[in-house]
Write a protein that holds these residues in place. Structure first.
Motif, PDB file in Angstrom:
ATOM      1  N   SER A 162       0.835  -1.205   0.000  1.00  0.00           N
ATOM      2  CA  SER A 162       0.000   0.000   0.000  1.00  0.00           C
ATOM      3  C   SER A 162       0.869   1.255   0.000  1.00  0.00           C
ATOM      4  O   SER A 162       0.544   2.247  -0.663  1.00  0.00           O
ATOM      5  CB  SER A 162      -0.949   0.003   1.198  1.00  0.00           C
ATOM      6  OG  SER A 162      -0.234   0.032   2.416  1.00  0.00           O
ATOM      7  N   LEU A 163       1.987   1.215   0.740  1.00  0.00           N
ATOM      8  CA  LEU A 163       2.892   2.363   0.756  1.00  0.00           C
ATOM      9  C   LEU A 163       3.575   2.547  -0.588  1.00  0.00           C
ATOM     10  O   LEU A 163       3.811   3.670  -1.037  1.00  0.00           O
ATOM     11  CB  LEU A 163       3.943   2.194   1.856  1.00  0.00           C
ATOM     12  CG  LEU A 163       3.432   2.260   3.305  1.00  0.00           C
ATOM     13  CD1 LEU A 163       4.582   2.060   4.271  1.00  0.00           C
ATOM     14  CD2 LEU A 163       2.737   3.597   3.566  1.00  0.00           C
ATOM     15  N   ARG A 164       3.896   1.427  -1.257  1.00  0.00           N
ATOM     16  CA  ARG A 164       4.540   1.505  -2.569  1.00  0.00           C
ATOM     17  C   ARG A 164       3.604   2.163  -3.582  1.00  0.00           C
ATOM     18  O   ARG A 164       4.014   3.039  -4.345  1.00  0.00           O
ATOM     19  CB  ARG A 164       4.944   0.108  -3.037  1.00  0.00           C
ATOM     20  CG  ARG A 164       5.721   0.116  -4.345  1.00  0.00           C
ATOM     21  CD  ARG A 164       6.345  -1.238  -4.623  1.00  0.00           C
ATOM     22  NE  ARG A 164       5.370  -2.308  -4.716  1.00  0.00           N
ATOM     23  CZ  ARG A 164       5.290  -3.339  -3.852  1.00  0.00           C
ATOM     24  NH1 ARG A 164       6.113  -3.421  -2.824  1.00  0.00           N
ATOM     25  NH2 ARG A 164       4.381  -4.287  -4.007  1.00  0.00           N
ATOM     26  N   ILE A 165       2.345   1.758  -3.570  1.00  0.00           N
ATOM     27  CA  ILE A 165       1.368   2.346  -4.490  1.00  0.00           C
ATOM     28  C   ILE A 165       1.148   3.819  -4.157  1.00  0.00           C
ATOM     29  O   ILE A 165       1.069   4.671  -5.048  1.00  0.00           O
ATOM     30  CB  ILE A 165       0.040   1.565  -4.438  1.00  0.00           C
ATOM     31  CG1 ILE A 165       0.235   0.170  -5.061  1.00  0.00           C
ATOM     32  CG2 ILE A 165      -1.075   2.318  -5.157  1.00  0.00           C
ATOM     33  CD1 ILE A 165      -0.965  -0.733  -4.933  1.00  0.00           C
ATOM     34  N   ALA A 166       1.066   4.146  -2.857  1.00  0.00           N
ATOM     35  CA  ALA A 166       0.853   5.534  -2.450  1.00  0.00           C
ATOM     36  C   ALA A 166       2.013   6.418  -2.898  1.00  0.00           C
ATOM     37  O   ALA A 166       1.807   7.549  -3.349  1.00  0.00           O
ATOM     38  CB  ALA A 166       0.674   5.614  -0.937  1.00  0.00           C
ATOM     39  N   ARG A 167       3.229   5.889  -2.806  1.00  0.00           N
ATOM     40  CA  ARG A 167       4.394   6.672  -3.223  1.00  0.00           C
ATOM     41  C   ARG A 167       4.362   6.931  -4.725  1.00  0.00           C
ATOM     42  O   ARG A 167       4.623   8.046  -5.192  1.00  0.00           O
ATOM     43  CB  ARG A 167       5.673   5.941  -2.827  1.00  0.00           C
ATOM     44  CG  ARG A 167       6.938   6.769  -3.087  1.00  0.00           C
ATOM     45  CD  ARG A 167       8.196   6.045  -2.674  1.00  0.00           C
ATOM     46  NE  ARG A 167       8.403   4.839  -3.445  1.00  0.00           N
ATOM     47  CZ  ARG A 167       8.264   3.605  -2.953  1.00  0.00           C
ATOM     48  NH1 ARG A 167       7.935   3.418  -1.685  1.00  0.00           N
ATOM     49  NH2 ARG A 167       8.459   2.547  -3.718  1.00  0.00           N
ATOM     50  N   GLN A 168       4.037   5.900  -5.496  1.00  0.00           N
ATOM     51  CA  GLN A 168       3.963   6.069  -6.955  1.00  0.00           C
ATOM     52  C   GLN A 168       2.840   7.028  -7.328  1.00  0.00           C
ATOM     53  O   GLN A 168       2.989   7.846  -8.252  1.00  0.00           O
ATOM     54  CB  GLN A 168       3.740   4.709  -7.622  1.00  0.00           C
ATOM     55  CG  GLN A 168       4.942   3.764  -7.503  1.00  0.00           C
ATOM     56  CD  GLN A 168       4.630   2.376  -8.069  1.00  0.00           C
ATOM     57  OE1 GLN A 168       3.472   2.008  -8.210  1.00  0.00           O
ATOM     58  NE2 GLN A 168       5.664   1.631  -8.393  1.00  0.00           N
ATOM     59  N   ALA A 169       1.725   6.949  -6.599  1.00  0.00           N
ATOM     60  CA  ALA A 169       0.593   7.834  -6.884  1.00  0.00           C
ATOM     61  C   ALA A 169       0.949   9.282  -6.584  1.00  0.00           C
ATOM     62  O   ALA A 169       0.585  10.190  -7.350  1.00  0.00           O
ATOM     63  CB  ALA A 169      -0.619   7.400  -6.058  1.00  0.00           C
ATOM     64  N   ALA A 170       1.656   9.522  -5.487  1.00  0.00           N
ATOM     65  CA  ALA A 170       2.045  10.896  -5.140  1.00  0.00           C
ATOM     66  C   ALA A 170       2.954  11.481  -6.219  1.00  0.00           C
ATOM     67  O   ALA A 170       2.838  12.666  -6.583  1.00  0.00           O
ATOM     68  CB  ALA A 170       2.738  10.909  -3.776  1.00  0.00           C
ATOM     69  N   THR A 171       3.860  10.647  -6.741  1.00  0.00           N
ATOM     70  CA  THR A 171       4.753  11.106  -7.807  1.00  0.00           C
ATOM     71  C   THR A 171       3.958  11.443  -9.065  1.00  0.00           C
ATOM     72  O   THR A 171       4.181  12.485  -9.705  1.00  0.00           O
ATOM     73  CB  THR A 171       5.801  10.025  -8.127  1.00  0.00           C
ATOM     74  OG1 THR A 171       6.582   9.778  -6.954  1.00  0.00           O
ATOM     75  CG2 THR A 171       6.717  10.464  -9.255  1.00  0.00           C
ATOM     76  N   LEU A 172       3.012  10.565  -9.421  1.00  0.00           N
ATOM     77  CA  LEU A 172       2.194  10.813 -10.607  1.00  0.00           C
ATOM     78  C   LEU A 172       1.339  12.069 -10.425  1.00  0.00           C
ATOM     79  O   LEU A 172       1.196  12.874 -11.360  1.00  0.00           O
ATOM     80  CB  LEU A 172       1.293   9.611 -10.891  1.00  0.00           C
ATOM     81  CG  LEU A 172       0.337   9.753 -12.086  1.00  0.00           C
ATOM     82  CD1 LEU A 172       1.112   9.999 -13.378  1.00  0.00           C
ATOM     83  CD2 LEU A 172      -0.556   8.518 -12.213  1.00  0.00           C
ATOM     84  N   ALA A 173       0.797  12.269  -9.231  1.00  0.00           N
ATOM     85  CA  ALA A 173      -0.031  13.453  -8.967  1.00  0.00           C
ATOM     86  C   ALA A 173       0.767  14.732  -9.203  1.00  0.00           C
ATOM     87  O   ALA A 173       0.279  15.683  -9.819  1.00  0.00           O
ATOM     88  CB  ALA A 173      -0.565  13.416  -7.542  1.00  0.00           C
ATOM     89  N   GLU A 174       2.004  14.749  -8.726  1.00  0.00           N
ATOM     90  CA  GLU A 174       2.829  15.944  -8.905  1.00  0.00           C
ATOM     91  C   GLU A 174       3.127  16.172 -10.383  1.00  0.00           C
ATOM     92  O   GLU A 174       3.131  17.315 -10.853  1.00  0.00           O
ATOM     93  CB  GLU A 174       4.132  15.787  -8.111  1.00  0.00           C
ATOM     94  CG  GLU A 174       4.847  17.114  -7.823  1.00  0.00           C
ATOM     95  CD  GLU A 174       5.564  17.672  -9.041  1.00  0.00           C
ATOM     96  OE1 GLU A 174       5.539  18.910  -9.230  1.00  0.00           O
ATOM     97  OE2 GLU A 174       6.155  16.871  -9.805  1.00  0.00           O
ATOM     98  N   ARG A 175       3.329  15.100 -11.140  1.00  0.00           N
ATOM     99  CA  ARG A 175       3.609  15.227 -12.576  1.00  0.00           C
ATOM    100  C   ARG A 175       2.375  15.741 -13.329  1.00  0.00           C
ATOM    101  O   ARG A 175       2.484  16.566 -14.244  1.00  0.00           O
ATOM    102  CB  ARG A 175       4.055  13.878 -13.142  1.00  0.00           C
ATOM    103  CG  ARG A 175       5.357  13.359 -12.536  1.00  0.00           C
ATOM    104  CD  ARG A 175       6.534  14.232 -12.922  1.00  0.00           C
ATOM    105  NE  ARG A 175       6.910  14.009 -14.326  1.00  0.00           N
ATOM    106  CZ  ARG A 175       7.698  14.828 -15.013  1.00  0.00           C
ATOM    107  NH1 ARG A 175       8.170  15.925 -14.438  1.00  0.00           N
ATOM    108  NH2 ARG A 175       8.017  14.545 -16.269  1.00  0.00           N
TER     109      ARG A 175
END
Length: 446
Positions: free
Chosen positions: A54-67
């Motif tokens: 869940s943390l791995r997905i959240a980290r990737q999602a936060a990166t995508l959100a910023e992009r």
């Protein structure tokens, strides 16, 4: 004549925002981000494979959100719409792998990219826009376009105030990992709710909820940690990945000042006002780019230090027109009277509820859903406090309810927990019905 309570700016998108229709590839990236919000929750059902999925997905999602936000804002070297489509591939693969790994019942709960809730993507993008770029952002749908983003640059004063609100929710989530902290927060919410006006779900109620969160999470010292929840969080490893703005907002909340402040004057540049506390005559210089703090008004709430000897008022602050000296004396007298028996921030909340909105205080607020729930909370609190050496067993003052422990907690050093324990103890037998109350009548506010 009563002094009117003034309407503060809406918390949603500020006036003058730009509306941008996203190209199909960018809209697809937003949909994938929304799916990641659902996936992060469901991934918690899986065993960790070296890293919490869940943390791995959240980290990737936060990166995508910023992009995505960089693309929407047209940031130099930001991705194009087509580039965003490529940047979603890794996250899409991760989510598909998650779907296959989940138990069948859980996998069926996971939506597809096409029907994932935009609200989840909006949360990620709102955070990225605020913390990385100082913008307000809102996602919307439109009959002619798949996804529309509304954006506007914020003044640094409002950026700090909005970040302070968001970090309170971060602190609340973090505290859930400590059973005693979680119970103390529940006790604080119950205690302060009794001294607030009833929440009818409007902006007024939302401001009250956030003022009570500020006290419970950023100010009240806890027995569990010996300091406020937010101060403990700032001392943890959790903050290592925080943005500069989030750290600033958290520190500002911990160092904030609460009170009823009369506006004395506004500086020539039009953005800074000098205010004075009605109770201790402390003076502050407040950065106010929206022209709310002008002579003849009083601000009741929390001032956040913003640097350079200036403060910014929290979005939860009440704004009142009060030029009459009798109104000012009445407010000051009420704050002092309530503060004689309540923590100061709760006393200010009681002053707002009683003086501005005519609430009958304290309000009857049940400490638990039913007698069994009250008993469970008592026993959990007893267990959490005894394991830390904080509980003192005392004789039960009356007949012990069936199935109840004969020990209660004596917490003489903490009035909030002592009141909550007493209320829970009373609720184990029966929760009394709310008494009849006369209609609310404001005394110096409308």
């Amino acid at each position: 004549m009563p002094a009117p309570v003034l309407t503060r700016p809406a918390r949603t998108l500020p006036a003058g925002a730009r509306l941008i229709a996203l190209a199909p590839d960018a809209a697809h990236a937003v949909r994938v981000l929304a799916l990641a919000g659902e996936g992060a929750s469901l991934a918690a059902l899986l065993p960790a494979d070296g890293e919490d999925p869940s943390l791995r997905i959240a980290r990737q999602a936060a990166t995508l959100a910023e992009r995505i936000v960089s693309h929407v804002l047209g940031i130099a070297h930001g991705p194009s719409a087509g580039g965003l489509r490529g940047e979603t591939l890794e996250l899409e693969a991760e989510l598909e792998q998650l779907r296959r790994a989940l138990p069948l019942a859980a996998a069926r709960q996971m939506p597809t990219v096409e029907n994932a809730s935009l609200a989840l993507a909006g949360e990620w993008m709102t955070e990225a826009a605020l913390e990385a770029h100082g913008h307000a952002l809102m996602l919307m749908t439109h009959p002619e376009y798949e996804v529309v983003a509304g954006i506007r640059a914020l003044h640094p004063a409002e950026t700090l105030a909005r970040a302070a609100e968001r970090v309170l929710h971060v602190a609340e989530t973090w505290a859930a990992h400590d059973g005693l902290l979680e119970l103390e927060i529940e006790a604080s919410y119950w205690f302060s709710e009794r001294w607030s006006a009833e929440d009818d779900g409007d902006e007024r109620g939302e401001r009250s909820v956030h003022r009570r969160m500020e006290w419970a999470l950023a100010e009240r010292p806890t027995l569990a940690r010996g300091e406020s929840v937010l101060a403990s969080l700032l001392h943890s490893m959790e903050v290592a990945g925080w943005s500069k703005l989030r750290r600033q907002a958290a520190r500002a909340l911990v160092r904030s000042v609460t009170g009823a402040f009369q506006v004395l004057e506004r500086r020539a540049d039009g953005e800074v006002a000098r205010v004075r506390s009605l109770t201790d005559n402390r003076e502050l210089h407040v950065r106010d780019p929206y022209g709310e703090a002008v002579p003849g008004r009083v601000l009741l709430g929390r001032a956040l230090p913003s640097g350079g000897g200036e403060h910014v008022f929290a979005l939860s602050t009440e704004l009142v027109s009060a030029e009459d000296a009798s109104d000012l004396r009445a407010m000051a007298a009420d704050v002092r009277a309530f503060a004689a028996r309540l923590p100061f921030a709760v006393a200010l909340e009681a002053t707002i509820a009683d003086g501005l909105y005519g609430a009958r205080l304290p309000r009857p607020v049940s400490p638990a859903a039913d007698p069994d729930d009250a008993l469970l909370r008592l026993e959990e609190l007893h267990a959490r406090m005894t394991e830390r050496g904080l509980a003192q067993p005392v004789e039960h003052p009356g007949p012990v309810p069936g199935g109840a422990t004969a020990e209660l907690l004596a917490v003489p050093s903490d009035a909030v927990l002592r009141a909550w324990v007493g209320a829970l103890s009373g609720a184990t037998g029966s929760v009394p019905a709310a008494p009849l109350r006369r209609p609310a009548e404001p005394r110096y506010g409308t």
